[in-house]
Design a protein around this motif. Sequence first.
Motif, PDB file in Angstrom:
ATOM      1  N   UNK A  59      45.115  76.656 -35.432  1.00 24.41           N
ATOM      2  CA  UNK A  59      44.296  78.002 -35.429  1.00 24.41           C
ATOM      3  C   UNK A  59      43.924  78.164 -37.075  1.00 24.41           C
ATOM      4  N   UNK A  60      44.982  77.751 -38.074  1.00 29.94           N
ATOM      5  CA  UNK A  60      44.829  78.004 -39.405  1.00 29.94           C
ATOM      6  C   UNK A  60      43.745  76.965 -39.823  1.00 29.94           C
ATOM      7  N   UNK A  61      43.764  75.630 -39.261  1.00 29.00           N
ATOM      8  CA  UNK A  61      42.857  74.712 -39.807  1.00 29.00           C
ATOM      9  C   UNK A  61      41.392  74.993 -39.468  1.00 29.00           C
ATOM     10  N   UNK A  62      41.253  75.579 -38.061  1.00 30.95           N
ATOM     11  CA  UNK A  62      39.862  75.687 -37.995  1.00 30.95           C
ATOM     12  C   UNK A  62      39.423  76.953 -38.803  1.00 30.95           C
ATOM     13  N   UNK A  63      40.104  77.948 -39.004  1.00 27.62           N
ATOM     14  CA  UNK A  63      39.885  79.069 -39.799  1.00 27.62           C
ATOM     15  C   UNK A  63      39.469  78.640 -41.224  1.00 27.62           C
ATOM     16  N   UNK A 110      36.356  68.434 -32.081  1.00 26.99           N
ATOM     17  CA  UNK A 110      37.197  68.290 -32.958  1.00 26.99           C
ATOM     18  C   UNK A 110      37.108  69.888 -33.824  1.00 26.99           C
ATOM     19  N   UNK A 111      38.593  69.759 -34.775  1.00 24.81           N
ATOM     20  CA  UNK A 111      38.722  70.810 -35.500  1.00 24.81           C
ATOM     21  C   UNK A 111      37.313  71.250 -36.436  1.00 24.81           C
ATOM     22  N   UNK A 112      36.730  70.092 -36.749  1.00 26.10           N
ATOM     23  CA  UNK A 112      35.495  70.030 -37.788  1.00 26.10           C
ATOM     24  C   UNK A 112      34.122  71.067 -37.005  1.00 26.10           C
ATOM     25  N   UNK A 113      34.010  70.388 -35.775  1.00 24.82           N
ATOM     26  CA  UNK A 113      32.969  71.272 -35.010  1.00 24.82           C
ATOM     27  C   UNK A 113      33.187  72.796 -34.724  1.00 24.82           C
ATOM     28  N   UNK A 148      41.639  60.328 -47.080  1.00 27.85           N
ATOM     29  CA  UNK A 148      42.228  61.469 -47.144  1.00 27.85           C
ATOM     30  C   UNK A 148      43.063  61.693 -45.939  1.00 27.85           C
ATOM     31  N   UNK A 149      44.195  62.088 -45.919  1.00 27.90           N
ATOM     32  CA  UNK A 149      44.880  62.244 -44.726  1.00 27.90           C
ATOM     33  C   UNK A 149      44.149  63.115 -43.817  1.00 27.90           C
ATOM     34  N   UNK A 150      43.920  64.469 -43.965  1.00 26.75           N
ATOM     35  CA  UNK A 150      43.225  65.226 -43.190  1.00 26.75           C
ATOM     36  C   UNK A 150      41.927  64.884 -42.477  1.00 26.75           C
ATOM     37  N   UNK A 151      41.161  63.667 -43.050  1.00 31.42           N
ATOM     38  CA  UNK A 151      39.787  63.377 -42.811  1.00 31.42           C
ATOM     39  C   UNK A 151      39.872  61.972 -42.065  1.00 31.42           C
ATOM     40  N   UNK A 152      41.140  61.393 -42.064  1.00 26.80           N
ATOM     41  CA  UNK A 152      41.579  60.340 -41.302  1.00 26.80           C
ATOM     42  C   UNK A 152      41.471  60.435 -39.676  1.00 26.80           C
ATOM     43  N   UNK A 153      40.732  59.313 -38.867  1.00 27.41           N
ATOM     44  CA  UNK A 153      40.728  59.353 -37.532  1.00 27.41           C
ATOM     45  C   UNK A 153      41.495  58.090 -36.884  1.00 27.41           C
ATOM     46  N   UNK A 184      44.388  66.007 -38.388  1.00 28.11           N
ATOM     47  CA  UNK A 184      43.174  65.331 -38.487  1.00 28.11           C
ATOM     48  C   UNK A 184      41.805  66.140 -38.215  1.00 28.11           C
ATOM     49  N   UNK A 185      41.176  66.793 -38.976  1.00 27.50           N
ATOM     50  CA  UNK A 185      40.151  67.670 -38.605  1.00 27.50           C
ATOM     51  C   UNK A 185      38.972  67.107 -38.011  1.00 27.50           C
ATOM     52  N   UNK A 186      38.765  65.935 -38.464  1.00 23.94           N
ATOM     53  CA  UNK A 186      37.464  64.980 -37.778  1.00 23.94           C
ATOM     54  C   UNK A 186      37.940  64.461 -36.303  1.00 23.94           C
ATOM     55  N   UNK A 187      38.952  64.402 -36.002  1.00 22.88           N
ATOM     56  CA  UNK A 187      39.226  63.502 -34.844  1.00 22.88           C
ATOM     57  C   UNK A 187      39.425  64.664 -33.682  1.00 22.88           C
ATOM     58  N   UNK A 188      39.015  63.851 -32.493  1.00 23.62           N
ATOM     59  CA  UNK A 188      39.082  64.774 -31.075  1.00 23.62           C
ATOM     60  C   UNK A 188      40.177  65.316 -30.757  1.00 23.62           C
ATOM     61  N   UNK A 189      40.273  66.560 -30.357  1.00 23.47           N
ATOM     62  CA  UNK A 189      41.372  67.528 -30.116  1.00 23.47           C
ATOM     63  C   UNK A 189      41.817  68.545 -31.176  1.00 23.47           C
ATOM     64  N   UNK A 190      41.928  69.802 -30.641  1.00 25.00           N
ATOM     65  CA  UNK A 190      42.314  70.658 -31.723  1.00 25.00           C
ATOM     66  C   UNK A 190      42.926  71.794 -30.825  1.00 25.00           C
TER      67      UNK A 190
END
Length: 334
Positions: free
Chosen positions: A87-91, A185-188, A162-167, A274-280
């Motif tokens: 929730x925090x990452x999406x926000x 993903x969290x990014x979408x 960058x750890x947050x952007x790794x897939x 990982x905000x770009x990876x599938x699954x949130x």
Amino acid sequence: MTRDTSGTAAQDAPRRLYADPGLPDRVFRGVARGGGGLVLAVMLLVGGFLLYRAWQALSRAGWSFLTTEAWEPDAGRFGIAAVLVGTVLIALVAVAVAVPLAVGGALYISEYAPPRLRRTLISVVDLMAAVPSVVYGLWGLFFFEGKILPTARWIATYLGWIPLLRVDGADPSDPLAPESVYTSSTLVAGVVVALMVAPIACSVMREVFSQAPVGEREGAYALGATRWGMIRSVVLPFGKGGMIGGTMLGLGRALGETIGVYLIISPVFEIQWHVVQSGASSVAALIALRYGEASEFGMSALMAAGLALFLMTLVVNFAASSIVARSRSGAASE
């Protein structure tokens, strides 16, 4: 000091002034106080109801409710660690995308747009804020997700250090590698929520920017400032509180967004950094997902998750109110 007829000293005291406010003022004061008290009472009732319904689950889980990632209430293993982080990452993604859009849009509307176009843009922004979240969710699911996949691949390829952007599991060197690792993903979800948040934040910021003192604007021009120099030295400092307040208001909306996120994400009950990876994951989406099939104890666990989201949103809103109240624009708007 003065002396009365008996020769004793008496100190002059200021006269107490009293003005009868009249019946209309007294009625208005009573209605305002009653409205404020009613809002607090409703908030306390909501919190009390959630606590009452969640007590069964909270008493069994204890503090592990905040640290457990799995969500298996009937098996005794449940917690909000994963969904709370999601929730925090999406926000945060939503705020990172929405704030620049909101600031730029508010500055253009209040400072650059011609009067006729300004009225049109204000109406458009207000209409965007009124669009139901399910419409944004459907747009993100059937249109935006497919368009952003090349961008997500590029981010994972060149910014994956960058750890947050790794897939994990992606092979950037293989052009035929499936793109399913970048979907849901969290990014979408964050970008879609940003489109819901941006109109609200833009409206708040525009109102504050438009109230910047005319005298200070003209003074900046008189000292030779350009329009951008005037904005940088007058409008932005004056509107700092409104910018913070609009951002925090948008953050509160992003934290509680349900349907738009529910339609897009693929829920995972493990902490997914990982905000770009599938699954949130999201607290609100979890409640929408499991509400219909929950047992009595599972419903209590869902209420506990809702209580955590309620408290987190309250903290964000109270922090925003405190920051705005201490700022120049917030003080001027009181």
